[in-house]
Design an enzyme around this catalytic site. Structure first.
Site, short mmCIF file in Angstrom:
data_model
loop_
_atom_site.label_atom_id
_atom_site.label_comp_id
_atom_site.label_asym_id
_atom_site.label_seq_id
_atom_site.Cartn_x
_atom_site.Cartn_y
_atom_site.Cartn_z
N TYR A 24 0.82 -1.22 0.00
CA TYR A 24 0.00 0.00 0.00
C TYR A 24 0.85 1.27 0.00
O TYR A 24 0.48 2.26 0.64
CB TYR A 24 -0.94 0.02 1.22
N TYR A 69 -14.64 -4.71 2.00
CA TYR A 69 -13.26 -5.09 1.70
C TYR A 69 -13.05 -6.48 2.29
O TYR A 69 -13.24 -6.69 3.49
CB TYR A 69 -12.25 -4.11 2.31
N LYS A 86 -6.31 -12.68 11.34
CA LYS A 86 -5.84 -11.56 12.17
C LYS A 86 -5.61 -11.95 13.62
O LYS A 86 -4.58 -12.52 13.96
CB LYS A 86 -6.77 -10.36 12.01
#
Length: 422
Positions: free
Chosen positions: A15, A143, A264
């Site tokens: 990113y 997303y 995560k």
């Protein structure tokens, strides 16, 4: 040479526009909620290192379990073999997840967990002889990851622009609310014979700006899907493991999805691991004497024993009463601060879900991910020793659960000062 200089010579960061990027801070150590750079400066990790580190850095219990596993079995092929950490983790997750989840499929990260879920749903209809069910419904601001299937079911944005012509077609719908819920249900009813599945982030859309919506309207969408046999996928990659105040966001729903995607916080932020769970209905659609009905999906590091051991240790900590107390404490502190800044002229909106506090700054029409305010806020807080990574004009706090009240108060004071300075 410094670590930052060496990095610039060999690394391509995610990113990041690599022409004249912001400097990459060289972190050499982590402890609890803190990160330390090579010059000894301390930073509060207020975003849990991309939402993964729920118990703090270098947690001794997780480290001990990982070390023990490394000295026992570091990896084994998971096709034709199994091992204790994978079986034990699956057993514990299935007991903890809401609803009637029955089987666990391991992968590597959140995106791959989503890929597996989509393949399960699409092949379910092939295996059951209803191959016309090919459409996927998703939220237009969603997303779900950066692999091609995950990008396809994510809202079209700067993340997907170069690839839009290569992504499969998806029926995107708005987030549900009191005004549009009947319209959304009508759309699902109309498309029902063509739809394979509905994928959603329950109640909080993470990377799209921490957008939030109410569980009651998601329940109505799930009820409509279930009426037509449409399979449902809960992407709890970000919201799982206590982040929204419950172990899983779907606990707030009356109806439960067919599939969960997890990652995560699964390993406590220690290493990559993805999980896709499903109910028995989906699993049984793949049981056949016809080998073509097999789910042909796998990864070299599927069910890595060390990652499974880290996850088991993270679950040990998560299920302790003091962890839930910490989650409620952070939630309460956020609520108090949100009340304090409510109505501030520089804030367009304030949102909260559990340990997530969101402040949407007023920037006129410039609200994109690339808006000019983003870097100003990011650098301002870094200078004050706080890692906050805004999503465009959206500043959010999403800390490890062990963060102290003193560190939270320091973050809040710094935000108040930023509202004066920026």
């Amino acid at each position: 040479m410094s670590l930052t200089t060496r990095d610039a010579q060999v690394i391509w960061h995610p990113y990041t526009q690599m022409k004249n990027p912001l400097p990459h801070i060289p972190i050499v150590r982590g402890e609890g909620v803190y990160l330390f750079d090579e010059e000894g400066k301390k930073y509060i990790d207020a975003v849990s290192s991309w939402w993964v580190n729920i118990h703090g850095h270098a947690h001794p219990h997780i480290a001990a379990r990982v070390a023990e596993q490394l000295n026992t079995l570091e990896h084994v092929i998971f096709a034709g073999f199994t091992h204790e950490p994978a079986v034990q983790l699956a057993e514990r997750l299935l007991l903890l997840l809401p609803g009637d989840q029955s089987k666990v499929f391991y992968s590597d990260n959140g995106s791959t967990a989503v890929e597996v879920a989509l393949k399960m749903c699409l092949q379910y209809w092939v295996n059951t002889g209803k191959i016309t069910r090919k459409k996927v419904i998703a939220f237009k601001d969603a997303y779900h990851g950066d692999t091609f299937g995950a990008m396809s079911v994510s809202g079209r944005s700067i993340f997907t622009d170069p690839f839009n012509q290569l992504l499969f077609d998806v029926e995107f719908i708005d987030l549900p609310n009191a005004q549009n819920i009947e319209q959304l249900k009508s759309k699902i009813n109309y498309l029902s014979n063509e739809v394979a599945c509905f994928i959603f982030e329950p109640m909080v859309l993470g990377a799209s700006g921490m957008l939030m919506y109410e569980a009651q309207y998601l329940d109505e969408l799930l009820a409509t899907c279930q009426k037509h046999g449409i399979l449902t996928i809960a992407d709890e990659v970000m919201t799982g493991f206590g982040r929204t105040g419950k172990y899983f966001s779907c606990e707030a729903l009356s109806l439960k999805p067919d599939i969960f995607c997890l990652s995560k916080g699964l390993t406590g932020g220690t290493m990559p691991l993805g999980v896709t769970t499903c109910n028995i209905k989906i699993f049984e659609a793949f049981l056949s004497d016809d080998k073509l009905k097999t789910l042909y999906h796998g990864h070299s590091f599927t069910a890595n024993p060390v990652a499974c051991a880290a996850s088991l240790a993270s679950l040990d900590i998560l299920l302790k009463p003091e962890t839930l107390e910490n989650i409620k404490r952070v939630e309460s502190k956020h609520r108090e601060f949100a009340e304090k800044i409510k109505g501030h002229p520089k804030l367009k909106a304030i949102r909260q879900a559990g340990t997530i506090l969101v402040m949407e700054w007023e920037t006129g029409n410039d609200t994109s991910y690339l808006c000019g305010l983003r870097d100003k806020l990011y650098l301002y807080f870094l200078e004050q020793g706080i890692v906050l990574r805004p999503l465009g004009n959206v500043l959010y706090i999403l800390p490890p659960y062990v963060i102290s009240n003193e560190d939270l108060e320091y973050i809040y004071r710094t935000i108040l000062q930023a509202l004066k300075d920026i």
